[in-house]
Motif scaffolding. Structure first.
Motif, PDB file in Angstrom:
ATOM      1  N   ALA A  88     -56.152 -80.662  43.389  1.00 35.08           N
ATOM      2  CA  ALA A  88     -57.085 -80.667  44.725  1.00 35.08           C
ATOM      3  C   ALA A  88     -58.403 -81.631  44.445  1.00 35.08           C
ATOM      4  CB  ALA A  88     -57.585 -79.319  44.882  1.00 35.08           C
ATOM      5  N   ARG A  89     -58.907 -81.657  43.233  1.00 32.73           N
ATOM      6  CA  ARG A  89     -59.959 -82.764  43.042  1.00 32.73           C
ATOM      7  C   ARG A  89     -59.685 -83.913  43.100  1.00 32.73           C
ATOM      8  NH1 ARG A  89     -62.701 -81.985  37.361  1.00 32.73           N
ATOM      9  NH2 ARG A  89     -60.280 -82.199  36.758  1.00 32.73           N
ATOM     10  N   THR A  90     -58.415 -84.777  42.665  1.00 37.36           N
ATOM     11  CA  THR A  90     -57.849 -85.886  42.968  1.00 37.36           C
ATOM     12  C   THR A  90     -57.633 -86.258  44.567  1.00 37.36           C
ATOM     13  OG1 THR A  90     -56.895 -85.850  40.687  1.00 37.36           O
ATOM     14  CG2 THR A  90     -55.975 -87.604  42.020  1.00 37.36           C
ATOM     15  N   LEU A  91     -57.132 -85.236  45.099  1.00 32.41           N
ATOM     16  CA  LEU A  91     -56.628 -85.361  46.449  1.00 32.41           C
ATOM     17  C   LEU A  91     -58.046 -85.567  47.272  1.00 32.41           C
ATOM     18  CD1 LEU A  91     -53.821 -82.416  46.942  1.00 32.41           C
ATOM     19  CD2 LEU A  91     -53.580 -85.006  47.122  1.00 32.41           C
ATOM     20  N   ILE A  92     -59.137 -84.729  46.942  1.00 30.88           N
ATOM     21  CA  ILE A  92     -60.352 -84.787  47.630  1.00 30.88           C
ATOM     22  C   ILE A  92     -61.194 -86.155  47.436  1.00 30.88           C
ATOM     23  CG2 ILE A  92     -62.663 -83.731  47.818  1.00 30.88           C
ATOM     24  CD1 ILE A  92     -61.361 -81.114  47.457  1.00 30.88           C
ATOM     25  N   THR A  93     -61.149 -86.581  46.259  1.00 31.05           N
ATOM     26  CA  THR A  93     -61.800 -87.641  46.074  1.00 31.05           C
ATOM     27  C   THR A  93     -60.969 -88.989  46.586  1.00 31.05           C
ATOM     28  OG1 THR A  93     -60.647 -87.870  43.860  1.00 31.05           O
ATOM     29  CG2 THR A  93     -63.021 -87.213  43.968  1.00 31.05           C
ATOM     30  N   THR A  94     -59.710 -88.762  46.665  1.00 28.38           N
ATOM     31  CA  THR A  94     -58.821 -89.739  47.197  1.00 28.38           C
ATOM     32  C   THR A  94     -58.967 -89.841  48.785  1.00 28.38           C
ATOM     33  OG1 THR A  94     -57.213 -89.450  45.695  1.00 28.38           O
ATOM     34  CG2 THR A  94     -56.544 -90.757  47.563  1.00 28.38           C
ATOM     35  N   ALA A  95     -59.227 -88.768  49.445  1.00 29.69           N
ATOM     36  CA  ALA A  95     -59.493 -88.642  50.956  1.00 29.69           C
ATOM     37  C   ALA A  95     -60.708 -89.315  51.102  1.00 29.69           C
ATOM     38  CB  ALA A  95     -59.899 -87.114  51.192  1.00 29.69           C
ATOM     39  N   PHE A  96     -61.752 -89.135  50.389  1.00 25.20           N
ATOM     40  CA  PHE A  96     -63.127 -89.890  50.483  1.00 25.20           C
ATOM     41  C   PHE A  96     -62.860 -91.319  50.537  1.00 25.20           C
ATOM     42  CE2 PHE A  96     -65.419 -85.945  48.982  1.00 25.20           C
ATOM     43  CZ  PHE A  96     -65.682 -85.403  50.191  1.00 25.20           C
ATOM     44  N   GLU A  97     -62.141 -91.927  49.604  1.00 22.32           N
ATOM     45  CA  GLU A  97     -61.861 -93.279  49.310  1.00 22.32           C
ATOM     46  C   GLU A  97     -61.120 -93.799  50.445  1.00 22.32           C
ATOM     47  OE1 GLU A  97     -59.399 -93.296  45.570  1.00 22.32           O
ATOM     48  OE2 GLU A  97     -61.186 -92.655  44.334  1.00 22.32           O
ATOM     49  N   HIS A  98     -60.446 -92.973  51.152  1.00 17.08           N
ATOM     50  CA  HIS A  98     -59.767 -93.511  52.229  1.00 17.08           C
ATOM     51  C   HIS A  98     -60.366 -93.247  53.545  1.00 17.08           C
ATOM     52  CE1 HIS A  98     -56.784 -94.411  49.104  1.00 17.08           C
ATOM     53  NE2 HIS A  98     -56.228 -95.069  49.809  1.00 17.08           N
ATOM     54  N   GLY A  99     -61.599 -92.708  53.395  1.00 18.62           N
ATOM     55  CA  GLY A  99     -62.342 -92.819  54.774  1.00 18.62           C
ATOM     56  C   GLY A  99     -62.618 -91.491  55.523  1.00 18.62           C
ATOM     57  N   ALA A 100     -61.861 -90.509  54.734  1.00 20.08           N
ATOM     58  CA  ALA A 100     -61.975 -89.145  55.372  1.00 20.08           C
ATOM     59  C   ALA A 100     -63.006 -88.240  55.026  1.00 20.08           C
ATOM     60  CB  ALA A 100     -60.569 -88.473  55.177  1.00 20.08           C
ATOM     61  N   SER A 101     -63.591 -87.448  55.766  1.00 20.18           N
ATOM     62  CA  SER A 101     -64.552 -86.160  55.283  1.00 20.18           C
ATOM     63  C   SER A 101     -63.692 -84.987  55.069  1.00 20.18           C
ATOM     64  CB  SER A 101     -65.311 -85.836  56.510  1.00 20.18           C
ATOM     65  OG  SER A 101     -66.585 -86.911  56.794  1.00 20.18           O
ATOM     66  N   VAL A 102     -64.161 -84.144  54.281  1.00 23.66           N
ATOM     67  CA  VAL A 102     -63.713 -83.182  53.694  1.00 23.66           C
ATOM     68  C   VAL A 102     -64.196 -81.697  53.944  1.00 23.66           C
ATOM     69  CG1 VAL A 102     -62.736 -82.069  51.432  1.00 23.66           C
ATOM     70  CG2 VAL A 102     -62.454 -84.474  51.875  1.00 23.66           C
ATOM     71  N   VAL A 103     -63.308 -80.864  54.358  1.00 24.69           N
ATOM     72  CA  VAL A 103     -63.769 -79.308  54.297  1.00 24.69           C
ATOM     73  C   VAL A 103     -62.892 -78.921  53.552  1.00 24.69           C
ATOM     74  CG1 VAL A 103     -63.786 -77.340  55.875  1.00 24.69           C
ATOM     75  CG2 VAL A 103     -64.312 -79.769  56.819  1.00 24.69           C
ATOM     76  N   SER A 104     -63.404 -77.970  52.744  1.00 27.19           N
ATOM     77  CA  SER A 104     -62.778 -77.165  51.455  1.00 27.19           C
ATOM     78  C   SER A 104     -63.141 -75.775  51.297  1.00 27.19           C
ATOM     79  CB  SER A 104     -63.051 -77.990  50.055  1.00 27.19           C
ATOM     80  OG  SER A 104     -62.725 -77.285  48.935  1.00 27.19           O
ATOM     81  N   ALA A 105     -62.178 -75.020  50.728  1.00 27.01           N
ATOM     82  CA  ALA A 105     -62.445 -73.685  50.678  1.00 27.01           C
ATOM     83  C   ALA A 105     -62.461 -73.404  49.180  1.00 27.01           C
ATOM     84  CB  ALA A 105     -61.268 -72.879  51.488  1.00 27.01           C
ATOM     85  N   ASN A 106     -62.596 -74.464  48.205  1.00 28.13           N
ATOM     86  CA  ASN A 106     -62.004 -74.344  47.028  1.00 28.13           C
ATOM     87  C   ASN A 106     -63.376 -73.981  45.906  1.00 28.13           C
ATOM     88  OD1 ASN A 106     -61.055 -74.904  44.275  1.00 28.13           O
ATOM     89  ND2 ASN A 106     -59.836 -76.312  45.102  1.00 28.13           N
ATOM     90  N   LYS A 107     -63.670 -72.775  45.887  1.00 29.69           N
ATOM     91  CA  LYS A 107     -64.748 -72.062  45.040  1.00 29.69           C
ATOM     92  C   LYS A 107     -64.605 -72.536  43.532  1.00 29.69           C
ATOM     93  CE  LYS A 107     -62.801 -67.985  44.938  1.00 29.69           C
ATOM     94  NZ  LYS A 107     -61.607 -67.959  45.923  1.00 29.69           N
ATOM     95  N   ALA A 108     -63.427 -72.502  43.162  1.00 27.90           N
ATOM     96  CA  ALA A 108     -63.305 -72.890  41.710  1.00 27.90           C
ATOM     97  C   ALA A 108     -63.532 -74.230  41.359  1.00 27.90           C
ATOM     98  CB  ALA A 108     -61.699 -72.487  41.353  1.00 27.90           C
ATOM     99  N   LEU A 109     -63.165 -75.109  42.103  1.00 23.37           N
ATOM    100  CA  LEU A 109     -63.490 -76.472  41.978  1.00 23.37           C
ATOM    101  C   LEU A 109     -64.803 -76.921  42.208  1.00 23.37           C
ATOM    102  CD1 LEU A 109     -62.610 -79.740  41.570  1.00 23.37           C
ATOM    103  CD2 LEU A 109     -61.654 -79.642  43.773  1.00 23.37           C
ATOM    104  N   LEU A 110     -65.508 -76.447  43.124  1.00 24.43           N
ATOM    105  CA  LEU A 110     -66.998 -76.586  43.609  1.00 24.43           C
ATOM    106  C   LEU A 110     -67.722 -76.306  42.487  1.00 24.43           C
ATOM    107  CD1 LEU A 110     -66.396 -75.947  47.316  1.00 24.43           C
ATOM    108  CD2 LEU A 110     -67.697 -77.977  46.323  1.00 24.43           C
ATOM    109  N   ALA A 111     -67.400 -75.027  41.677  1.00 23.97           N
ATOM    110  CA  ALA A 111     -68.019 -74.331  40.505  1.00 23.97           C
ATOM    111  C   ALA A 111     -67.953 -75.135  39.482  1.00 23.97           C
ATOM    112  CB  ALA A 111     -67.753 -72.994  40.439  1.00 23.97           C
ATOM    113  N   GLU A 112     -66.699 -75.720  39.187  1.00 21.05           N
ATOM    114  CA  GLU A 112     -66.405 -76.302  37.838  1.00 21.05           C
ATOM    115  C   GLU A 112     -66.919 -77.979  37.965  1.00 21.05           C
ATOM    116  OE1 GLU A 112     -64.110 -74.941  35.763  1.00 21.05           O
ATOM    117  OE2 GLU A 112     -64.032 -76.955  34.285  1.00 21.05           O
TER     118      GLU A 112
END
Ligand code: HSE
Length: 433
Positions: A88-112
């Motif tokens: 999830a982390r790599t996919l989200i950062t890759t999404a930003f790199e390619h111009g997308a905004s992100v909506v996430s439900a990922n509490k574990a990643l946000l907390a970590e």
């Protein structure tokens, strides 16, 4: 003016939440278009099992290559509902790199590792929204980030895990034992086959870290959160709580220290008075109580889990992010300007309910009281009950005034060394007074 070119959405994950997001996007398409000012189009859905039949989703949109999907370059918003840290982390950062905004439900990643995500969003001038990460459908992130942005939040006290609330509620209202209540939660689909994340408080601790960071404008990570689960809570604890006019809840508590120089975040079972609004939160519902300087006391209540409620929060974020996109703007990013440090549990100040098994003979009460006094912990009430079984033991219940957790730990350690104290049956914090 309505834009006709649609905003393109990539959905990562199509399980309980993702499938609901896709369904609502389809069924509410006209309303979403009107509210956003442009149509939104599901442009791709990344899944692990492509052969699974997914009603209402065009099979041509399904892919197993999530990386290629977020790298397409024409995606406006990536909705991440796969959970976990990687990929999830790599996919989200890759999404930003390619111009997308992100909506996430990922509490574990946000907390970590929320910082990595916030920084990537900031670097690329994109949005990161995550209302669904904490307490399902209940609006909490947006109220804390936006509605209360002009106020000063001092305390957040919440029931943020439905499974454990269901279990404790059954123990309280039906007199069930812990295992029996857990079995019921599993049968009803609240508890996972492996309930560790819920019953040991990991899920609630991740949510506490997110809430504390936003409430106090500082960085709080999962490791900063003191965590105790509910596996040691007994029917006797619930009965003791009842005698005090309380019930037991698994609480996530985020507090600003009295001197304002630090914050704490913790998750543990606690007694709360029946008169407190959180005491009436039953079954698998969640509720979060927020105390702010100017607003006073606010309570947010509702379903904290489940496909549809969580999808509601995701869709709300999707609409906001799409609107920002059309306006060439971004919403609030990370606000960690206070840099307040997170103190350890020892500095938390609260009240305690301690149950001791003691020898039933002269002088024991005085000995016990002396240990409390020596550690600077003031006793509020004491209740002693001799046992009928004639084993020469009694149950002693001590409720203290407010004291630092470190002082209480020292007290308990010293009590355990007394010959006349046969055992410390339970220690529970008392909150919400
Ligand atoms: N398992 C969680 C709960 C929902 O029981 O509340 C997801 O965070």
């Amino acid at each position: 003016m309505m834009r006709t070119r649609p905003l393109k959405v990539a959905l990562l994950g199509c399980g309980v939440v993702g499938s609901e997001v896709a369904r609502i996007m389809a069924t509410h398409a006209d309303d979403l278009t009107a509210r956003i000012g442009a149509p939104v189009e599901l442009a791709g859905v990344a899944v692990r099992r492509p052969s699974k039949v997914r009603e209402g989703i065009d099979p041509a949109l399904i892919t197993t290559d999530a990386t290629a999907l977020v790298k397409r370059g024409d995606i406006d918003v990536v909705v991440e509902v796969i959970g976990g840290i990687e990929p999830a982390r790599t996919l989200i950062t890759t999404a930003f790199e390619h111009g997308a905004s992100v909506v996430s439900a990922n509490k574990a990643l946000l907390a970590e590792d929320g910082t990595t995500l916030y920084e990537a969003a900031e670097r690329h001038g994109r949005d990161l929204y995550f209302e669904a990460a904490v307490a399902g459908a209940i609006p909490l992130i947006r109220p804390l980030r936006e509605s209360l942005a002009g106020d000063k939040v001092n305390r957040v006290l919440g029931i943020v895990n439905g499974t454990t609330n269901f279990i404790l509620d059954r123990m309280d209202s039906a007199g069930s034992g812990y295992s029996e209540a857990l079995d019921e939660a599993t049968a009803l689909g609240y508890a996972e086959a492996d309930p560790t994340a819920d019953v040991e408080g990991f899920d609630a601790a991740a949510k506490a870290a997110i809430l504390a960071g936003i409430a106090f404008h500082t960085r709080v990570r999962l490791d900063d959160v003191h965590r105790e689960g509910i596996t040691e809570v007994t029917s006797a604890d619930l009965a003791s709580a009842k005698q005090m006019g309380c019930t037991v809840k698994l609480l996530a508590i985020c507090e600003r220290a009295a001197d304002g120089r630090s914050v704490t975040a913790r998750v543990h079972p606690a007694m709360i008075p029946l008169s407190h609004p959180l005491a009436s939160v039953r079954e698998a519902y969640n509720a979060v109580f927020v105390e702010a300087d100017a607003a006073g006391r606010l309570m947010f209540y509702g379903p904290g889990a489940g496909g549809s409620p969580t999808a509601s929060a995701v869709l709300g974020d999707l609409v906001a992010v799409c609107r920002n996109r059309l306006n060439g703007a971004t919403g609030p990013g990370e606000s960690a300007y206070t840099g307040l440090p997170v103190s350890g549990m020892g500095e938390v100040v609260t009240r305690y309910h301690i149950s001791l098994d003691v020898a039933d003979k002269p002088g024991v009460l005085a000995q016990v009281a002396t240990v409390f006094a020596e550690h600077g912990v003031s006793i509020d009430t004491v209740r002693q009950k001799g046992r009928q079984d004639g084993d020469g033991e009694a149950s002693l219940v001590v409720v203290t005034h407010r004291a630092p957790d470190a002082a209480l730990s020292g007290t308990v350690e010293a009590l355990r060394k007394l010959d006349t104290v046969r055992g410390v049956a339970s220690i529970m914090r008392v909150e919400g007074e």
